[in-house]
Design an enzyme around this catalytic site. Structure first.
Site, PDB file in Angstrom:
ATOM      1  CE  LYS A  42       7.264   0.415 -10.604  1.00 47.23           C
ATOM      2  NZ  LYS A  42       5.839   0.432 -10.234  1.00 47.23           N
ATOM      3  NE  ARG A  91      -2.340   1.113  -1.490  1.00 46.89           N
ATOM      4  CZ  ARG A  91      -1.321   0.590  -2.125  1.00 46.89           C
ATOM      5  NH1 ARG A  91      -1.023  -0.667  -1.948  1.00 46.89           N
ATOM      6  NH2 ARG A  91      -0.582   1.336  -2.917  1.00 46.89           N
ATOM      7  CB  SER A 129       1.528  -6.066  -5.572  1.00 46.39           C
ATOM      8  OG  SER A 129       0.298  -5.795  -6.194  1.00 46.39           O
TER       9      SER A 129
END
Ligand code: ADP
Length: 160
Positions: A42, A91, A129
């Protein structure tokens, strides 16, 4: 026995959604370790040390909440730390498929460590984020969505 949970993630950066999940963990566990996953594939905006610093500041007033980083298998980190549970935030349905896959793989690797899912308050269900970074880099106001120190750090990145 000490009930210890690991809350792993990228935390690039930490948001009020993450904070909400840690708040919900606290009555359930004696110890919570918020763990930054070091993932060389990442390309985060914040370095591991920047993320550790922002997490330490965010949780400075929280008793029994620790901050750490790990690389490699999460279950090995959890075992080394004698944790019984991995906490993840859910979520929306879109989180579910990946989270189920990870939870079942982790169970296969370490059958005694349970993954526990916690739902944030509705106001944070749309928060990630990535969206925070996008809005902050474009000059948008994210002050009500991240801890105060994080807003300052985002502003610095946006002005680079
Ligand atoms: P990862 O790269 O592991 O998904 P994140 O930092 O994006 O790392 O998320 C870490 C954990 O926090 C994940 O379980 C994610 O679902 C959860 N999370 C992220 N944002 C929120 C939010 N707004 N509300 C609740 N949980 C969240």
């Amino acid at each position: 026995m000490t009930r210890h949970a690991i809350y792993p993630g990228s935390f690039d950066p930490v948001t009020n959604g993450h904070l909400d999940i840690v708040r919900r963990c606290r009555p359930l566990f004696d110890r919570v370790t918020v763990a930054v996953a070091v993932n060389p594939s990442k390309h985060p905006m914040f370095s591991v040390s920047e993320r550790l610093q922002m997490l330490s500041e965010t949780f400075a007033e929280f008793d029994h909440v620790e901050v750490a980083s790990f690389s490699g298998l999460l279950v090995n980190f959890a075992r080394d730390r004698q944790a019984q549970a991995i906490v993840r935030g859910l979520r929306a349905v879109s989180d579910f498929e990946y989270e189920l896959q990870m939870a079942l793989m982790n169970r296969r690797l370490a059958g005694t460590i349970e993954t526990i899912f916690l739902m944030p308050s509705e106001e944070y269900t749309y928060l990630s984020s990535s969206i925070i970074k996008g809005v902050a880099l474009a000059g948008g106001d994210v002050s009500s969505l991240v801890p105060p120190g994080v807003e300052t750090l985002l502003k610095k990145k946006a002005h680079r």
